[in-house]
Design a protein around this motif. Structure first.
Motif, PDB file in Angstrom:
ATOM      1  N   SER A 106       0.827  -1.332  -0.063  1.00  0.00           N
ATOM      2  CA  SER A 106      -0.036   0.082  -0.095  1.00  0.00           C
ATOM      3  C   SER A 106       0.900   1.182  -0.134  1.00  0.00           C
ATOM      4  CB  SER A 106      -0.982  -0.004   1.347  1.00  0.00           C
ATOM      5  OG  SER A 106      -0.203   0.265   2.549  1.00  0.00           O
ATOM      6  N   ARG A 107       2.253   0.998   0.072  1.00  0.00           N
ATOM      7  CA  ARG A 107       3.056   2.434   0.211  1.00  0.00           C
ATOM      8  C   ARG A 107       3.231   3.031  -1.137  1.00  0.00           C
ATOM      9  NH1 ARG A 107       8.285   0.168   2.235  1.00  0.00           N
ATOM     10  NH2 ARG A 107       8.667   1.239   4.136  1.00  0.00           N
ATOM     11  N   LEU A 108       2.793   2.197  -2.277  1.00  0.00           N
ATOM     12  CA  LEU A 108       2.835   2.170  -3.621  1.00  0.00           C
ATOM     13  C   LEU A 108       1.501   2.938  -4.178  1.00  0.00           C
ATOM     14  CD1 LEU A 108       4.788  -0.711  -5.103  1.00  0.00           C
ATOM     15  CD2 LEU A 108       5.698   1.300  -4.878  1.00  0.00           C
ATOM     16  N   PRO A 109       1.495   3.555  -5.326  1.00  0.00           N
ATOM     17  CA  PRO A 109       0.370   4.069  -5.893  1.00  0.00           C
ATOM     18  C   PRO A 109      -0.650   2.753  -6.112  1.00  0.00           C
ATOM     19  CG  PRO A 109       1.970   5.325  -6.700  1.00  0.00           C
ATOM     20  CD  PRO A 109       2.848   4.235  -5.996  1.00  0.00           C
ATOM     21  N   ILE A 110      -1.906   2.855  -6.116  1.00  0.00           N
ATOM     22  CA  ILE A 110      -2.885   1.769  -6.336  1.00  0.00           C
ATOM     23  C   ILE A 110      -2.689   0.864  -7.981  1.00  0.00           C
ATOM     24  CG2 ILE A 110      -4.669   2.853  -7.489  1.00  0.00           C
ATOM     25  CD1 ILE A 110      -5.301   0.061  -4.879  1.00  0.00           C
ATOM     26  N   LEU A 111      -2.026   1.778  -8.727  1.00  0.00           N
ATOM     27  CA  LEU A 111      -1.988   1.061 -10.185  1.00  0.00           C
ATOM     28  C   LEU A 111      -0.652   0.473 -10.426  1.00  0.00           C
ATOM     29  CD1 LEU A 111      -3.376   4.096 -12.433  1.00  0.00           C
ATOM     30  CD2 LEU A 111      -4.406   1.916 -11.733  1.00  0.00           C
ATOM     31  N   ASP A 112       0.273   0.714  -9.317  1.00  0.00           N
ATOM     32  CA  ASP A 112       1.921  -0.118  -9.351  1.00  0.00           C
ATOM     33  C   ASP A 112       1.589  -1.335  -8.556  1.00  0.00           C
ATOM     34  OD1 ASP A 112       2.396   1.964 -11.081  1.00  0.00           O
ATOM     35  OD2 ASP A 112       3.500   3.185  -9.303  1.00  0.00           O
ATOM     36  N   ARG A 113       0.737  -1.694  -7.724  1.00  0.00           N
ATOM     37  CA  ARG A 113       0.704  -2.609  -6.784  1.00  0.00           C
ATOM     38  C   ARG A 113       0.742  -4.009  -7.503  1.00  0.00           C
ATOM     39  NH1 ARG A 113      -3.432  -0.134  -2.156  1.00  0.00           N
ATOM     40  NH2 ARG A 113      -2.096   1.991  -2.078  1.00  0.00           N
ATOM     41  N   ALA A 114      -0.089  -4.201  -8.382  1.00  0.00           N
ATOM     42  CA  ALA A 114      -0.027  -5.556  -8.938  1.00  0.00           C
ATOM     43  C   ALA A 114       1.297  -5.890  -9.842  1.00  0.00           C
ATOM     44  CB  ALA A 114      -1.101  -5.567 -10.205  1.00  0.00           C
ATOM     45  N   GLU A 115       1.823  -5.077 -10.356  1.00  0.00           N
ATOM     46  CA  GLU A 115       3.123  -5.078 -10.990  1.00  0.00           C
ATOM     47  C   GLU A 115       4.202  -5.682  -9.871  1.00  0.00           C
ATOM     48  OE1 GLU A 115       6.631  -2.760 -13.191  1.00  0.00           O
ATOM     49  OE2 GLU A 115       4.551  -2.211 -13.469  1.00  0.00           O
ATOM     50  N   ALA A 116       4.288  -4.693  -8.612  1.00  0.00           N
ATOM     51  CA  ALA A 116       5.197  -5.035  -7.636  1.00  0.00           C
ATOM     52  C   ALA A 116       4.942  -6.350  -6.946  1.00  0.00           C
ATOM     53  CB  ALA A 116       4.689  -3.787  -6.402  1.00  0.00           C
ATOM     54  N   TRP A 117       3.552  -6.611  -6.805  1.00  0.00           N
ATOM     55  CA  TRP A 117       3.341  -8.213  -6.630  1.00  0.00           C
ATOM     56  C   TRP A 117       3.833  -8.883  -7.317  1.00  0.00           C
ATOM     57  CZ3 TRP A 117       2.748 -10.176  -1.762  1.00  0.00           C
ATOM     58  CH2 TRP A 117       2.109 -11.560  -1.815  1.00  0.00           C
ATOM     59  N   ALA A 118       3.599  -8.875  -8.716  1.00  0.00           N
ATOM     60  CA  ALA A 118       4.178 -10.299  -9.347  1.00  0.00           C
ATOM     61  C   ALA A 118       5.596  -9.902  -9.342  1.00  0.00           C
ATOM     62  CB  ALA A 118       3.889  -9.734 -10.896  1.00  0.00           C
ATOM     63  N   GLN A 119       6.489  -9.049  -8.882  1.00  0.00           N
ATOM     64  CA  GLN A 119       7.852  -9.125  -8.748  1.00  0.00           C
ATOM     65  C   GLN A 119       8.254  -9.738  -7.543  1.00  0.00           C
ATOM     66  OE1 GLN A 119       9.902  -5.289  -9.149  1.00  0.00           O
ATOM     67  NE2 GLN A 119       8.873  -4.771 -11.096  1.00  0.00           N
ATOM     68  N   VAL A 120       7.477  -9.419  -6.395  1.00  0.00           N
ATOM     69  CA  VAL A 120       7.545 -10.244  -5.258  1.00  0.00           C
ATOM     70  C   VAL A 120       7.419 -11.752  -5.347  1.00  0.00           C
ATOM     71  CG1 VAL A 120       6.505 -10.670  -2.818  1.00  0.00           C
ATOM     72  CG2 VAL A 120       6.834  -8.456  -3.727  1.00  0.00           C
ATOM     73  N   VAL A 121       6.391 -12.006  -6.047  1.00  0.00           N
ATOM     74  CA  VAL A 121       6.244 -13.581  -6.164  1.00  0.00           C
ATOM     75  C   VAL A 121       7.451 -14.165  -7.065  1.00  0.00           C
ATOM     76  CG1 VAL A 121       4.740 -15.468  -7.538  1.00  0.00           C
ATOM     77  CG2 VAL A 121       3.815 -13.406  -6.203  1.00  0.00           C
ATOM     78  N   GLU A 122       7.994 -13.362  -8.032  1.00  0.00           N
ATOM     79  CA  GLU A 122       9.118 -13.790  -8.863  1.00  0.00           C
ATOM     80  C   GLU A 122      10.220 -14.094  -8.073  1.00  0.00           C
ATOM     81  OE1 GLU A 122      11.793 -11.756 -12.446  1.00  0.00           O
ATOM     82  OE2 GLU A 122       9.306 -11.983 -12.604  1.00  0.00           O
ATOM     83  N   VAL A 123      10.666 -12.997  -7.078  1.00  0.00           N
ATOM     84  CA  VAL A 123      11.765 -12.990  -6.362  1.00  0.00           C
ATOM     85  C   VAL A 123      11.658 -14.157  -5.173  1.00  0.00           C
ATOM     86  CG1 VAL A 123      13.032 -11.725  -4.458  1.00  0.00           C
ATOM     87  CG2 VAL A 123      12.168 -10.389  -6.463  1.00  0.00           C
ATOM     88  N   ALA A 124      10.477 -14.364  -4.648  1.00  0.00           N
ATOM     89  CA  ALA A 124      10.095 -15.453  -3.697  1.00  0.00           C
ATOM     90  C   ALA A 124      10.711 -16.726  -4.535  1.00  0.00           C
ATOM     91  CB  ALA A 124       8.901 -15.500  -3.247  1.00  0.00           C
TER      92      ALA A 124
END
Length: 184
Positions: A106-124
């Protein structure tokens, strides 16, 4: 929100939240969308009829669930984050399983959250680690827009002294006149 949802009463919203809490362990996304949506609805409902009414949003969530305003805000925000991820065109990705993970996003703008989450999943997956709030924070931090630094307000000692003297004169004028201390 659909019109059918917007017509629910506070007791109906309370019931929906209570039922979702009972099922919380099964699906975080379902839980957070139900609870966050009902809280948002309750907030809007109480704001719309706030004039002359004793019950406030904060009073409702405190009396019904024992939550403070900050917890309710986090749950509403987690619902927005979850919806941003589930409605994203990023494809079939693992979804967050805690409010804490959503809070970091939620620290990110709402439109950037899905892309950030995809990166989190990839890094994990690359690291072979579980997704934790700490991992989410590590991925999100470089993407977080910098907070604007407030401009310092110049201090004007003369103006402050003048205001202080004016206030003191005003306050002294309120005191009853005491004849025992008058000059003779």
């Amino acid at each position: 929100m659909s019109n059918a949802i917007q017509n629910r009463t506070l007791p109906q919203l309370t019931s929906a939240i209570t039922k979702a809490q009972d099922k919380a362990g099964k699906s975080f996304v379902e839980y957070i969308e139900t609870v966050g949506g009902a809280l948002k609805e309750g907030q809007e409902l109480l704001a719309a009829r706030s004039e002359g009414k004793e019950l406030t949003f904060q009073g409702w969530i405190k009396s019904e669930f024992g939550w403070g305003r900050a917890q309710a805000a986090r749950l509403i925000d987690a619902m927005s984050t979850s919806k941003a991820i589930t409605t994203s065109p990023m494809g079939d990705v693992k979804l967050p399983d805690s409010e804490r993970q959503c809070r970091e996003l939620s620290r990110l703008p709402i439109l950037d959250r899905a892309e950030a989450w995809a990166q989190v999943v990839e890094v994990a997956e690359e690291k072979g680690e579980a997704i934790t709030a700490k991992l989410v924070r590590e991925v999100v931090e470089p993407m977080t827009p910098p907070k604007p630094t407030p401009k310092p307000v110049p201090f004007d000692a003369d103006a402050m002294g003048d205001r202080l003297c004016d206030w003191l004169r005003f306050e002294l004028d309120k005191w009853p006149k005491d004849k025992t201390h008058e000059a003779k």
